[in-house]
Design an enzyme around this catalytic site. Structure first.
Site, PDB file in Angstrom:
ATOM      1  N   LYS A  93      35.569  -2.179  -2.120  1.00 43.46           N
ATOM      2  CA  LYS A  93      34.555  -1.092  -1.644  1.00 43.46           C
ATOM      3  C   LYS A  93      33.556  -0.373  -2.737  1.00 43.46           C
ATOM      4  O   LYS A  93      32.466  -0.479  -2.597  1.00 43.46           O
ATOM      5  CB  LYS A  93      35.376  -0.082  -0.983  1.00 43.46           C
ATOM      6  CG  LYS A  93      34.695   1.227  -0.348  1.00 43.46           C
ATOM      7  CD  LYS A  93      35.451   2.106   0.149  1.00 43.46           C
ATOM      8  CE  LYS A  93      35.755   3.116  -1.059  1.00 43.46           C
ATOM      9  NZ  LYS A  93      36.591   4.455  -0.764  1.00 43.46           N
ATOM     10  N   ASP A 148      34.415   1.627   4.217  1.00 41.36           N
ATOM     11  CA  ASP A 148      35.341   2.909   3.770  1.00 41.36           C
ATOM     12  C   ASP A 148      35.906   3.244   5.145  1.00 41.36           C
ATOM     13  O   ASP A 148      35.998   2.615   6.060  1.00 41.36           O
ATOM     14  CB  ASP A 148      34.388   4.044   3.337  1.00 41.36           C
ATOM     15  CG  ASP A 148      33.352   4.455   4.397  1.00 41.36           C
ATOM     16  OD1 ASP A 148      33.338   3.900   5.322  1.00 41.36           O
ATOM     17  OD2 ASP A 148      32.467   5.275   3.908  1.00 41.36           O
TER      18      ASP A 148
END
Length: 214
Positions: free
Chosen positions: A121, A139
């Site tokens: 991420k 996320d």
């Protein structure tokens, strides 16, 4: 799980709701953004924003970080969740930047993920935001939206969510979709209250979606 056409429709309508969504993270260079993404894990934007000005002033470069110590870094970020681990990550990743990349934040996914504290991420955020490369970061907001709207299965992993979204929308929209979904997740499809039903355009002419999402 929705078909490709239905999933595309939901994502595009979210993008239309937030056509001008941009990153809210405060930073002036890739190294500052690297520190921000490390701090942001399991922390609110507000808690991170409160510490960045003093942190950036004290640590303008990886060299300034390693001339300090994890304990000193802690004193600047102690109001952020998991601050002890994050101080260690900032210190160690700064060492790695100096040892392997001449103090510069690298531009590739593999190199970014070789840094302590930088997972998929965070690497995608850095690629997209700092270097304007095509990447889609997953996320908590993106994960929640994709699962609630049946874009992916309920037990989908972040990697599976990334693969699904990047498969169904063109690469040129990945960055925009990520930012729009963050705004949608903060304001409408939140963890506490989901107001998605107030936006019928998400489901217009899509019986498949209407039957799956409330």
């Amino acid at each position: 799980m929705l078909t490709k056409e239905a999933a595309q429709h939901v994502i595009y309508e979210i993008m239309k709701l937030y056509p001008d969504a941009v990153p809210t993270m405060r930073y002036q260079n890739p190294f500052q953004l690297l520190m921000v993404v490390i701090l942001s894990a399991q922390a609110t934007d507000e808690s991170v924003a409160k510490v960045t000005d003093r942190l950036f002033e004290r640590y303008p470069s990886p060299r300034a970080v390693i001339e300090s110590s994890p304990e000193e870094i802690e004193s600047y970020i102690k109001t952020v969740g998991l601050y002890r681990n994050k101080a260690k990550y900032i210190y160690k990743s700064s060492q790695e930047l100096l040892e392997k990349f001449d103090g510069e934040v690298p531009h590739t996914r593999k190199e970014l993920q070789s840094l302590t504290g930088i997972g998929p991420k965070s690497a995608n955020i850095l690629l997209s935001v700092a270097f304007d490369q095509v990447a889609f970061a997953v996320d908590t907001h993106v994960s929640r939206i994709c699962k609630h709207h049946k874009i992916v299965e309920e037990d989908a992993t972040p990697k599976q969510i990334e693969e699904r979204v990047t498969e169904i929308i063109p690469a040129k929209y990945w960055g925009r979709a990520h930012q729009s979904m963050i705004s949608f997740g903060k304001e409408i499809c939140t963890s506490r209250i989901k107001r998605c039903h107030e936006f019928p355009q998400l489901y217009e002419n899509m019986e498949e979606i209407k039957n799956n999402v409330k």
